[in-house]
Design an enzyme around this catalytic site. Structure first.
Site, PDB file in Angstrom:
ATOM      1  NE  ARG A  37      -4.279  -1.628   1.730  1.00 45.99           N
ATOM      2  CZ  ARG A  37      -5.362  -1.749   2.467  1.00 45.99           C
ATOM      3  NH1 ARG A  37      -5.435  -1.160   3.626  1.00 45.99           N
ATOM      4  NH2 ARG A  37      -6.390  -2.445   2.036  1.00 45.99           N
ATOM      5  CE  LYS A 194     -11.442  -4.700   9.208  1.00 45.32           C
ATOM      6  NZ  LYS A 194     -10.670  -5.247   8.096  1.00 45.32           N
ATOM      7  N   GLY A 347      -7.156  -5.932   2.845  1.00 45.64           N
ATOM      8  CA  GLY A 347      -5.793  -5.926   3.397  1.00 45.64           C
ATOM      9  C   GLY A 347      -5.280  -7.300   3.760  1.00 45.64           C
ATOM     10  N   GLY A 370     -13.880  -3.619   2.413  1.00 43.25           N
ATOM     11  CA  GLY A 370     -15.273  -3.171   2.498  1.00 43.25           C
ATOM     12  C   GLY A 370     -15.695  -2.426   1.241  1.00 43.25           C
TER      13      GLY A 370
HETATM   14  P1  AMP Z   1     -10.845  -9.194   7.863  1.00 46.65           P
HETATM   15  O1  AMP Z   1     -10.092  -7.916   8.057  1.00 46.65           O
HETATM   16  O2  AMP Z   1     -12.281  -9.097   8.251  1.00 46.65           O
HETATM   17  O3  AMP Z   1     -10.642  -9.760   6.484  1.00 46.65           O
HETATM   18  O4  AMP Z   1     -10.224 -10.234   8.904  1.00 46.65           O
HETATM   19  C1  AMP Z   1      -8.940 -10.784   8.758  1.00 46.65           C
HETATM   20  C2  AMP Z   1      -8.534 -11.450  10.053  1.00 46.65           C
HETATM   21  O5  AMP Z   1      -9.485 -12.417  10.403  1.00 46.65           O
HETATM   22  C3  AMP Z   1      -7.197 -12.148   9.985  1.00 46.65           C
HETATM   23  O6  AMP Z   1      -6.270 -11.466  10.775  1.00 46.65           O
HETATM   24  C4  AMP Z   1      -7.505 -13.548  10.558  1.00 46.65           C
HETATM   25  O7  AMP Z   1      -6.549 -13.979  11.493  1.00 46.65           O
HETATM   26  C5  AMP Z   1      -8.829 -13.349  11.232  1.00 46.65           C
HETATM   27  N1  AMP Z   1      -9.609 -14.586  11.341  1.00 46.65           N
HETATM   28  C6  AMP Z   1      -9.904 -15.452  10.377  1.00 46.65           C
HETATM   29  N2  AMP Z   1     -10.603 -16.500  10.862  1.00 46.65           N
HETATM   30  C7  AMP Z   1     -10.744 -16.286  12.190  1.00 46.65           C
HETATM   31  C8  AMP Z   1     -11.356 -17.009  13.243  1.00 46.65           C
HETATM   32  N3  AMP Z   1     -11.976 -18.175  13.038  1.00 46.65           N
HETATM   33  N4  AMP Z   1     -11.301 -16.496  14.501  1.00 46.65           N
HETATM   34  C9  AMP Z   1     -10.672 -15.319  14.717  1.00 46.65           C
HETATM   35  N5  AMP Z   1     -10.084 -14.575  13.760  1.00 46.65           N
HETATM   36  C10 AMP Z   1     -10.109 -15.059  12.503  1.00 46.65           C
END
Ligand code: AMP
Length: 403
Positions: A37, A194, A347, A370
């Site tokens: 980025r 998220k 990201g 998003g």
């Molecule tokens: P996002 O920014 O919403 O795409 O979330 C990415 C993050 O979700 C990464 O850092 C992953 O470690 C976390 N993640 C994925 N699966 C899980 C899970 N089952 N429990 C907790 N965190 C998770």
């Protein structure tokens, strides 16, 4: 695509350009873990500087509490990285809102915009102050374009000229082209942590896709809604009812949601947690679901290989920890092997793509998470809408000047 003012349309001699970048990079132990980025913005910064402008950069990092300086979310590592890449000092300015003293040909970086009260709710006074810093405002942060905040939206209302940067324009062009007539079957994969920001988007995705693969906290919320024990796993209790409704709605739209049949769990959320593969109906009270299991991976693989269009946002598990990275790894490899047109964004998704070295075999990688999902949904992104408005005003002004 709509008309936007581009940097190339503007006279940049002796101006102050305020540019909104997205330097919300993944961090590990206070260091930048992945800097795409940052490097993606360097040529634009050089171009503006060479054309004779001073540059003030704004960005956010993480989700700090608003109105308070929190060293954990300081942009100092970004200022250092920019200084190294550009071969010139890029100072970090802590108090910048009421004006910055700058010399010619200088680039400065403002401290995290989210430390400023009023950023998140698009406060008018803060937006006006930002606009006062410059003659030209440029938004080159596609990943934040779905948010109407002071640095992405309000400022563009008050700046004399508001333009779109090249990264933002390229994203819009590529996504518009890719999504105009997607080949079917369309498979979307939505994972990550998220949950609240992504769950409502799913409602619209059901209408557009043939299969929806869920992972991470989103899958957990759906598993809970489907009546499974999920132990201490990450999920969103307030959204279980919505997940129930979405499951019913998906059935109506003929969209299949293949929930995990097995998962990999640990008893604590850390690097050294002992991984255990468990069938989905045998989760215990102390288990934390951190990845999908091998049977689920096999099923997902088959779905991916039949797809003609694939859209991916969010990892299937905690891929940062090796023992919970297999689901995301095999998903990345399956997408890379498939002949489908594949678009991935966000990201952590980019971090996973780079970790598993599949960049070359993904058709298009978007910087947005998003923003990418809301674009997919067909929503007008507020930061783009305001730039379009500014472009109409600018075109009318240019026309009047010509007469
Ligand atoms: P996002 O920014 O919403 O795409 O979330 C990415 C993050 O979700 C990464 O850092 C992953 O470690 C976390 N993640 C994925 N699966 C899980 C899970 N089952 N429990 C907790 N965190 C998770």
């Amino acid at each position: 695509m709509s008309i936007l003012v581009k940097i190339a349309d503007l006279d940049l001699s002796n101006k102050t350009v305020l540019i909104r970048e997205d330097y919300n990079v993944p961090m590990k132990n206070s260091e930048i873990a992945e800097d795409t980025r940052i490097t993606a913005t360097l040529s634009t910064l050089k171009q503006i500087l060479e054309a004779g402008s001073k540059i003030i950069i704004m960005s956010h990092l993480g989700r700090p509490e608003e109105g308070r300086h929190d060293e954990t979310f300081s942009l100092m590592p970004i200022a250092k990285s920019l200084s190294d890449h550009l071969g010139m000092e890029v100072p970090l300015i802590k108090d910048w809102v009421n004006g910055i003293e700058m010399s010619q040909h200088q680039i400065v970086l403002c401290e995290n915009v989210r430390f400023e009260k009023g950023e998140l709710n698009n406060d008018d006074e803060l937006s006006r102050k930002m606009a006062k810093l410059c003659q030209i405002y440029v938004n080159d942060a596609f990943a934040t374009a779905h948010r109407a905040q002071a640095s992405t939206h309000g400022v563009a209302k008050y700046a004399s000229i508001s333009a779109a940067g090249p990264l933002l324009i390229n994203e819009l062009k590529a996504l518009t082209k890719a999504l105009r007539k997607p080949a079917k079957p369309i498979v979307a994969i939505i994972g990550g942590a998220k949950v609240s920001t992504k769950l409502t988007i799913l409602e619209k995705l059901f209408e557009k896709v043939d299969k929806l693969i869920l992972g991470g906290g989103i899958a957990n919320t759906f598993l809970k809604a489907a009546g499974y024990e999920i132990g201490k796993s990450l999920y969103e209790p307030n959204l279980v009812k919505i997940a129930e409704k979405l499951i019913r709605q998906a059935e109506k739209n003929n969209c299949a949601i293949p929930l995990p049949v097995d998962v990999v769990t640990g008893e604590n959320f850390d690097e050294n947690a002992i991984a255990k593969t468990t069938s989905i109906n045998k989760i215990k009270k102390n288990d934390i679901i951190m990845d999908v299991g091998p049977k689920t991976i096999k099923q997902l693989n088959e779905i991916i290989l039949k797809a003609k269009t694939i859209v991916w946002n969010g990892p299937l598990g905690v891929f940062e920890f090796k023992q919970f990275s297999q689901g995301t790894k095999y998903l990345a490899k399956a997408i890379a092997t498939s002949n489908a047109y594949s678009i991935a964004g966000g990201g952590d998704t980019i971090a996973a793509i780079s970790k598993f070295k599949v960049e070359k075999n993904i058709s298009y990688i978007s910087t947005g998470g998003g923003a990418f999902l809301e674009f997919l949904e067909g929503k007008k992104l507020p930061a783009i809408a305001i730039l379009e408005e500014a472009a109409r005003a600018w075109a009318a002004m240019e026309k009047a000047r010509e007469l």
